[in-house]
Design a protein around this motif. Structure first.
Motif, PDB file in Angstrom:
ATOM      1  N   UNK A 173       0.856  -1.194   0.000  1.00  8.80           N
ATOM      2  CA  UNK A 173       0.000   0.000   0.000  1.00  8.80           C
ATOM      3  C   UNK A 173       0.885   1.235   0.000  1.00  8.80           C
ATOM      4  N   UNK A 174       0.606   2.153  -0.949  1.00 14.56           N
ATOM      5  CA  UNK A 174       1.322   3.425  -0.920  1.00 14.56           C
ATOM      6  C   UNK A 174       0.302   4.555  -0.931  1.00 14.56           C
ATOM      7  N   UNK A 175       0.444   5.429   0.067  1.00 13.90           N
ATOM      8  CA  UNK A 175      -0.502   6.543   0.152  1.00 13.90           C
ATOM      9  C   UNK A 175       0.285   7.833   0.189  1.00 13.90           C
ATOM     10  N   UNK A 176      -0.151   8.788  -0.647  1.00 10.97           N
ATOM     11  CA  UNK A 176       0.564  10.057  -0.701  1.00 10.97           C
ATOM     12  C   UNK A 176      -0.411  11.210  -0.583  1.00 10.97           C
ATOM     13  N   UNK A 177      -0.190  12.007   0.429  1.00  9.80           N
ATOM     14  CA  UNK A 177      -0.892  13.287   0.558  1.00  9.80           C
ATOM     15  C   UNK A 177      -2.409  13.151   0.415  1.00  9.80           C
ATOM     16  N   UNK A 178      -2.957  12.284   1.225  1.00  6.25           N
ATOM     17  CA  UNK A 178      -4.377  11.974   1.129  1.00  6.25           C
ATOM     18  C   UNK A 178      -5.205  12.984   1.921  1.00  6.25           C
ATOM     19  N   UNK A 179      -6.201  13.546   1.228  1.00 10.32           N
ATOM     20  CA  UNK A 179      -7.111  14.512   1.871  1.00 10.32           C
ATOM     21  C   UNK A 179      -8.544  14.033   1.764  1.00 10.32           C
ATOM     22  N   UNK A 180      -9.281  14.316   2.808  1.00  4.93           N
ATOM     23  CA  UNK A 180     -10.712  13.989   2.747  1.00  4.93           C
ATOM     24  C   UNK A 180     -11.480  14.957   3.628  1.00  4.93           C
ATOM     25  N   UNK A 181     -12.521  15.563   3.073  1.00  2.00           N
ATOM     26  CA  UNK A 181     -13.391  16.428   3.875  1.00  2.00           C
ATOM     27  C   UNK A 181     -14.823  15.940   3.736  1.00  2.00           C
ATOM     28  N   UNK A 182     -15.559  16.164   4.788  1.00  2.00           N
ATOM     29  CA  UNK A 182     -17.000  15.889   4.720  1.00  2.00           C
ATOM     30  C   UNK A 182     -17.736  17.197   4.733  1.00  2.00           C
ATOM     31  N   UNK A 183     -18.759  17.258   3.908  1.00  2.00           N
ATOM     32  CA  UNK A 183     -19.555  18.489   3.851  1.00  2.00           C
ATOM     33  C   UNK A 183     -20.917  18.227   4.435  1.00  2.00           C
ATOM     34  N   UNK A 184     -21.251  19.029   5.427  1.00  2.00           N
ATOM     35  CA  UNK A 184     -22.591  18.926   5.984  1.00  2.00           C
ATOM     36  C   UNK A 184     -23.237  20.293   5.879  1.00  2.00           C
ATOM     37  N   UNK A 185     -24.082  20.455   4.907  1.00  2.00           N
ATOM     38  CA  UNK A 185     -24.659  21.767   4.671  1.00  2.00           C
ATOM     39  C   UNK A 185     -23.546  22.732   4.293  1.00  2.00           C
ATOM     40  N   UNK A 186     -23.464  23.851   5.030  1.00  2.00           N
ATOM     41  CA  UNK A 186     -22.425  24.827   4.708  1.00  2.00           C
ATOM     42  C   UNK A 186     -21.125  24.527   5.459  1.00  2.00           C
ATOM     43  N   UNK A 193      -9.118  14.198   6.920  1.00  2.00           N
ATOM     44  CA  UNK A 193      -7.742  13.767   6.643  1.00  2.00           C
ATOM     45  C   UNK A 193      -7.004  14.928   5.981  1.00  2.00           C
ATOM     46  N   UNK A 194      -5.874  15.303   6.597  1.00  2.00           N
ATOM     47  CA  UNK A 194      -5.210  16.524   6.128  1.00  2.00           C
ATOM     48  C   UNK A 194      -3.843  16.228   5.522  1.00  2.00           C
ATOM     49  N   UNK A 195      -3.795  15.205   4.715  1.00  2.38           N
ATOM     50  CA  UNK A 195      -2.502  14.916   4.090  1.00  2.38           C
ATOM     51  C   UNK A 195      -1.806  13.755   4.759  1.00  2.38           C
ATOM     52  N   UNK A 196      -2.259  12.556   4.454  1.00  2.00           N
ATOM     53  CA  UNK A 196      -1.689  11.350   5.049  1.00  2.00           C
ATOM     54  C   UNK A 196      -0.676  10.754   4.073  1.00  2.00           C
ATOM     55  N   UNK A 197       0.482  10.410   4.579  1.00  2.00           N
ATOM     56  CA  UNK A 197       1.484   9.710   3.773  1.00  2.00           C
ATOM     57  C   UNK A 197       1.922   8.478   4.536  1.00  2.00           C
ATOM     58  N   UNK A 198       1.707   7.319   3.966  1.00  2.00           N
ATOM     59  CA  UNK A 198       2.391   6.164   4.545  1.00  2.00           C
ATOM     60  C   UNK A 198       2.375   4.961   3.620  1.00  2.00           C
ATOM     61  N   UNK A 199       3.324   4.103   3.834  1.00  2.00           N
ATOM     62  CA  UNK A 199       3.456   2.904   3.011  1.00  2.00           C
ATOM     63  C   UNK A 199       3.323   1.675   3.887  1.00  2.00           C
ATOM     64  N   UNK A 200       2.763   0.666   3.335  1.00  2.00           N
ATOM     65  CA  UNK A 200       2.723  -0.627   4.047  1.00  2.00           C
ATOM     66  C   UNK A 200       3.305  -1.669   3.108  1.00  2.00           C
ATOM     67  N   UNK A 201       4.230  -2.433   3.671  1.00  7.18           N
ATOM     68  CA  UNK A 201       4.873  -3.454   2.839  1.00  7.18           C
ATOM     69  C   UNK A 201       4.167  -4.792   3.019  1.00  7.18           C
ATOM     70  N   UNK A 202       4.415  -5.652   2.073  1.00 11.88           N
ATOM     71  CA  UNK A 202       3.894  -7.016   2.118  1.00 11.88           C
ATOM     72  C   UNK A 202       4.251  -7.678   3.458  1.00 11.88           C
TER      73      UNK A 202
END
Lengths: 420, 233
Positions: free
Chosen positions: B2-15, B21-30
């Protein structure tokens, strides 16, 4: 599409809440039951009413004479006239697509005095002078001997064909009938045949008390000469007598010096028109049957749709899990659709079966009751009705599943999984 | 793996919009056994959902077994989930009208495996979690620990690349939790990559690496000395 696994899935889901499945199915079964029974009852009513027409060829009319109502060619109004035997040939040769023209004469009849004698026995019967074609317009079963033939007509033989009522009135049980003589209005006739109406509803007694003799013999024996009392005219199949009758009238008017606009001089009864009217009525009744049945069925379908929506709602989490495990939206959708379809079809089958059972029971009751029931006979639906009902079921099953199936996959899996 | 680079996620509820998630970076090896920790609201479940393709990130890169995961439609996401991932949930999420065996064979059903082979495989994994004798029992006839073991067998059934466990011991008592962790450790010993979301430190100690999340960012990512669950049982 319908693998064994799918079946297992669907049956499991339907089994998971048996009572609810049953109630839902009942709505559809009830709808289709009503549809089938309504159509069967309509059919029964139709069979009963059209039986009143008997077996008489329905594309026929009867035509007789009435007094003229207009003076014409120096002749006064209020003049009476008779059709002549030549008129028959004139109609046949000038009007196309006429199948049979039977001139007829009648003696005796309703409340008539005793007119037939055999030995010490007497009776009051209806005596008709007829041509051989008449049996084709009014089908009857010849029980013994034969009907009138053309050689009887030509030789003016004094022969007669008698109904079963005449037989009962003039003969002892077991007595030989053919070859005996009966005296009609003082003239001896040889009995050459006996008949029974193939299908008579209500008029059985009258039909049975009838004697047929050759038309020509009738004219000679009872002083009618070549006069014709009335005619029974049948058109070829595929041409309505209603469309031909004006031509027939025109021929008669010109041959009997009647004013062309004098519509009262010729009386007629258009059997075809009456029959069409009754048929039209039943077409409408059938449509009403379909309509009402379909509406009742629709409430059942809405019931299915509704319950599937609830099922989908209840199983939101399960659907989420299935999607997490790799079920594509189409797999979920098609399963919901198939559940709805199977529920609809199965319950529809049950409804049709119960409808058939009720129809069978009605027929059984009708048979048990013995005599014919007024205006009702043999309620039934054809296979095509069952077929149509099945198509309605399949279509409505799919329709009922569409909305729930769509709502099942509308939610994102992550939201579906979060629901408790 | 697994390789993750600069992951962002926002939820919108109305306004209002909530940046989870404000920028996740990490790797997972086999073959890694990683626990993701954090208080509630730290974004650990969101991260797991994105890893599980149950949810989609707004920004950033996610590569799973050299396949870039982006712009998925539901059909392809379902296929990838089936092929790459096995899920273990806190509340087991077994289908309650299906037997243990049928529950386990479900991912195989969606994979299109033939019935006979499916049953064999499902039985194999049930044996692996020690529940072969319970194969025809409904979930309601099983204890919590047994249910979770069935769920683990189900997650393993389609032989996925990665197991994602969301609070796998959250609904279990300590003893049962350790039993389940022992099973997870055993599966990891066989080489399977496993990610466990938890907020229990003792459970996290049983993995090989702890990733700590706070307010949508990784604040700590360090290998730990694995505690074998079998010592506690």
């Amino acid at each position: 599409m319908f693998s064994r696994d799918r079946w297992d899935e669907i049956l499991e889901a339907l089994n998971a809440n048996k009572f609810r499945t049953f109630l839902t199915a009942f709505g559809v079964a009830w709808g289709i039951f009503i549809l089938v029974v309504l159509l069967a009852l309509t059919n029964g009513l139709k069979n009963g009413v059209t039986a009143d027409f008997g077996d008489f060829a329905t594309n026929s009319m009867f035509m007789w004479t009435q007094g003229t109502s207009k003076p014409y060619k120096g002749l006064p109004k209020g003049r009476y006239f008779n059709y002549k035997i030549d008129d028959v040939e004139a109609i046949k040769s000038t009007v196309p697509n006429i199948k049979y023209v039977s001139p007829r004469n009648q003696l005796g009849g309703y409340n008539g005095a005793n007119n037939v004698v055999r030995g010490t026995k007497t009776g009051a019967f209806e005596i008709y002078g007829d041509y051989p074609e008449y049996i084709k317009q009014q089908p009857m079963d010849i029980l013994q001997g034969r009907f009138i033939s053309y050689s009887d007509i030509e030789s003016k033989r004094k022969i007669c064909v008698i109904g079963t009522g005449v037989e009962r009135g003039l003969y002892d049980k077991g007595e030989e009938i053919l070859g005996t003589y009966i005296k009609i209005n003082g003239v001896n006739f040889l009995v050459v045949g006996t008949f029974k109406m193939s299908n008579s509803q209500g008029d059985g007694e009258q039909d049975a008390s009838t004697i047929y003799i050759p038309f020509t013999t009738f004219g000679q024996a009872f002083n009618r000469g070549d006069s014709v009392g009335w005619m029974a005219i049948t058109a070829e199949d595929g041409t309505s007598i209603t469309s031909l009758k004006q031509q027939v009238f025109d021929v008669m008017k010109s041959r009997h010096k009647i004013h062309p606009d004098d519509d009262r001089a010729i009386g007629h009864f258009d059997l075809s028109e009456q029959f069409e009217r009754v048929n039209g009525l039943f077409s409408i009744l059938t449509i009403v049957g379909y309509f009402v049945g379909a509406l009742v069925l629709m409430s059942g379908i809405i019931g299915i749709s509704n319950i599937m929506l609830i099922v989908v709602k209840e199983r939101t989490k399960e659907i989420g899990v299935r999607r997490a495990l790799g079920a594509s939206p189409w797999m979920i959708k098609s399963q919901i659709l198939q559940e709805s379809l199977i529920l609809t079809i199965l319950s529809g089958m049950v409804g049709i079966s119960f409808g058939a059972l009720l129809i069978w029971f009605l027929n059984y009751l009708l048979d048990m009751s013995g005599g014919p029931v007024e205006n009702f006979a043999n309620p039934s639906v054809g296979m095509q009705v069952v077929f149509v009902a099945l198509i309605i079921l399949v279509v409505s099953g799919v329709l009922a599943g569409l909305i729930p199936a769509n709502s099942a996959t509308k939610m994102k899996p992550v939201d579906a999984l979060r629901i408790e | 793996m697994i390789q993750i680079k600069d992951l962002h996620k926002s939820y919108h509820m109305g306004s209002n919009s909530l940046h989870v998630l404000k920028g996740i970076n990490f790797d997972v090896k086999q073959g890694e056994l990683v626990s993701i920790m954090g208080s509630s609201g730290s974004g650990k479940s969101t991260l797991l959902n994105i890893l599980g393709m149950l949810d989609e990130a707004d920004e950033g890169q996610y590569i799973l077994d050299n396949v870039p995961i982006k712009n998925l439609n539901e059909k392809i996401a379902a296929k990838y989930r089936n092929q790459f991932l096995g899920f273990i949930f806190q509340s087991f999420n077994l289908i309650n009208y299906k037997s243990a065996l049928d529950n386990v064979s479900m991912p195989l059903y969606y994979k299109g495996v033939k019935r006979k082979e499916r049953t064999e495989k499902a039985m194999h994994y049930l044996e692996k979690v020690g529940l072969a004798d319970w194969s025809h029992h409904l979930p309601s006839e099983l204890s919590g620990g047994q249910k979770q073991r069935v769920a683990i067998a189900r997650a393993l059934a389609s032989d996925p690349k990665v197991l994602l466990a969301d609070e796998p011991t959250g609904a279990l008592d300590t003893k049962t939790s350790y039993e389940v962790m022992e099973l997870i450790q055993g599966i990891n010993d066989d080489g399977k990559t496993i990610l466990v979301v938890t907020h229990e430190p003792d459970i996290a100690q049983m993995t090989k690496r702890i990733v700590n999340l706070k307010d949508g960012l990784i604040i700590d990512d360090s290998p730990v000395q694995q505690v074998r669950a079998s010592l506690h049982v």
